[in-house]
Write a protein that holds these residues in place. Structure first.
Motif, PDB file in Angstrom:
ATOM      1  N   HIS A   1       0.812  -1.031  -0.133  1.00  0.00           N
ATOM      2  CA  HIS A   1      -0.083   0.001   0.010  1.00  0.00           C
ATOM      3  C   HIS A   1       0.772   1.461   0.017  1.00  0.00           C
ATOM      4  O   HIS A   1       0.759   2.089  -0.957  1.00  0.00           O
ATOM      5  N   ARG A   2       1.822   1.549   1.095  1.00  0.00           N
ATOM      6  CA  ARG A   2       2.650   2.818   1.008  1.00  0.00           C
ATOM      7  C   ARG A   2       3.550   2.899  -0.051  1.00  0.00           C
ATOM      8  O   ARG A   2       3.709   3.621  -0.708  1.00  0.00           O
TER       9      ARG A   2
ATOM     10  N   GLU B   1       1.627   3.287  -3.433  1.00  0.00           N
ATOM     11  CA  GLU B   1       1.126   4.405  -3.553  1.00  0.00           C
ATOM     12  C   GLU B   1       2.217   5.633  -3.841  1.00  0.00           C
ATOM     13  O   GLU B   1       2.099   6.374  -4.963  1.00  0.00           O
TER      14      GLU B   1
ATOM     15  N   LYS C   1       2.453   7.520  -7.447  1.00  0.00           N
ATOM     16  CA  LYS C   1       2.496   9.163  -7.653  1.00  0.00           C
ATOM     17  C   LYS C   1       3.793   9.339  -8.341  1.00  0.00           C
ATOM     18  O   LYS C   1       3.759  10.513  -9.264  1.00  0.00           O
TER      19      LYS C   1
END
Length: 395
Positions: free
Chosen positions: A317-318, A321, A325
């Protein structure tokens, strides 16, 4: 006798000529395959033998030295059955592609509620960060500290104290209004007594807490009072310190500032995005080798928790993400070419968005120059040139 010798010669020539001679490369491939089996035998040895000889560190060093050599040797001298095995595995994978896709879709549907819970957990930044730090510190405590007792809790408390001190010093450096009073309105000179008293008490509380914190740290480290169970090793301190510095929000806000001070033109003002990818990538990489090490020492529950929280959730997830970006930012700027040094020297202009000097810039199709980060921010709101308001048309 002559007849017998001629018959023997004919038999020998007819029989042995039909036996295919083994090539030297095939001989080398067979020898490499047999040596690989022999050198892989330690992985099948009893665990007690390897622990007696050196434990996990010996096994890790053996793996780093031997396994790459075996892979490269088998790649250079492949046995005859290697291509057939690869072809068979590809045929099996092709036949199982349809059923596998259906099974994966079912598993995704079953896993969807768990994924939603993971997203909610990740959004609770403080809780998820603290839990991941505690799990990784505990794992390092069990692996690198002998006779460990509460070393992870001591470390986390000490790091949090340092973080509070750093955040307070940063607040003092960035503070502009040193007045202890609070006005009723922005332009009014009338003081609000209750709010002013609250502000004075709050500021004094922060200052006293900071002084007490620094005094406690100096006494604890200087006199070593109350640290009987805190015996960290150098490796433990390095791993936990790096992990904490790359996960705590206070330091994550400082790293882009430090990186911006280096003025690396290649980053094009996207230091926060690069720091996000680097920090999450390094922290995930630190947690990955701890999982098999914990499993080696039969700490299965801790290994599962570290893998799930620090590797799976944190990485999926982190880190995912941050990578999304970064790819979006780089993809939006990929259409615009970089300005050359000659063009920048000829233009001698400033960026029309931030009015800053341009040591590096991107060029639009309408021949306007902007900082890459400024252009990226403009693209997030409009697909037109900030100067001439024309739509971008790429040939």
């Amino acid at each position: 006798m002559g007849m017998i010798s001629r018959v023997r010669g004919r038999i020998r020539s007819d029989s042995f000529s039909k036996i295919p001679s083994m090539k030297s490369e095939d001989k080398i491939a067979n020898i490499v395959w047999l040596l690989s089996l022999v050198l892989l035998l330690p992985y099948w040895a009893p665990r007690g033998l390897l622990v007696a000889l050196g434990g996990a560190w010996l096994m890790a060093a053996y793996t780093c030295l031997v396994v790459p050599v075996l892979i490269s040797a088998n790649y250079k001298y492949p046995a005859r059955w290697y291509p057939a095995a690869v072809k068979l595995s590809r045929d099996i994978a092709r036949k199982l592609r349809g059923p596998t896709a259906r099974v994966v879709s079912v598993l995704k549907a079953v896993y969807a509620p768990v994924e939603n819970a993971e997203l909610i957990f990740v959004k609770m930044t403080n809780l998820s960060t603290m839990l991941s730090q505690l799990l990784l510190f505990t794992a390092c405590d069990r692996l690198f500290v002998e006779h460990s007792k509460l070393t992870s809790l001591y470390s986390l408390m000490f790091y949090n104290v340092v973080t509070y001190s750093v955040s307070y010093v940063r607040e003092l450096c960035l503070k502009e209004d040193w007045s202890p009073y609070v006005n009723l309105t922005r332009n009014s000179q009338v003081k609000h007594l209750a709010m002013s008293a609250t502000k004075i008490v709050l500021e004094w509380t922060k200052a006293v807490t900071f002084i007490v914190t620094i005094t406690f740290v100096l006494l604890a480290l200087g006199l070593e009072q109350g640290l009987d169970n805190y015996k960290p090793t150098a490796l433990y301190t390095i791993i936990t310190g790096i992990y904490y510095l790359l996960t705590e929000r206070t330091f994550l806000e400082l790293w882009p500032i430090a990186l911006s001070a280096m003025k690396l033109e290649r980053l094009e003002g996207m230091e926060p995005l690069y720091i996000g990818v680097w920090s999450r990538g390094v922290t995930t990489a630190l947690a990955v080798p701890l999982v098999p090490a914990l499993a080696w020492y039969e700490r299965w529950r801790l290994a599962i928790l570290v893998f799930y929280v620090c590797v799976w959730i944190h990485g999926r997830h982190r880190l995912g993400e941050a990578l999304v970006k970064m790819n979006e930012a780089c993809g939006s700027l990929a259409r615009f070419r970089r300005a050359t040094a000659e063009e920048l020297a000829t233009v001698e202009d400033v960026c029309a968005v931030c009015l800053g000097a341009m040591s590096s810039a991107r060029v639009t199709p309408c021949a306007h120059f902007f900082h890459a980060d400024c252009l990226r921010r403009c693209l997030a709101t409009s697909d037109r040139c900030p100067t001439c308001v024309r739509p971008y048309i790429f040939c």
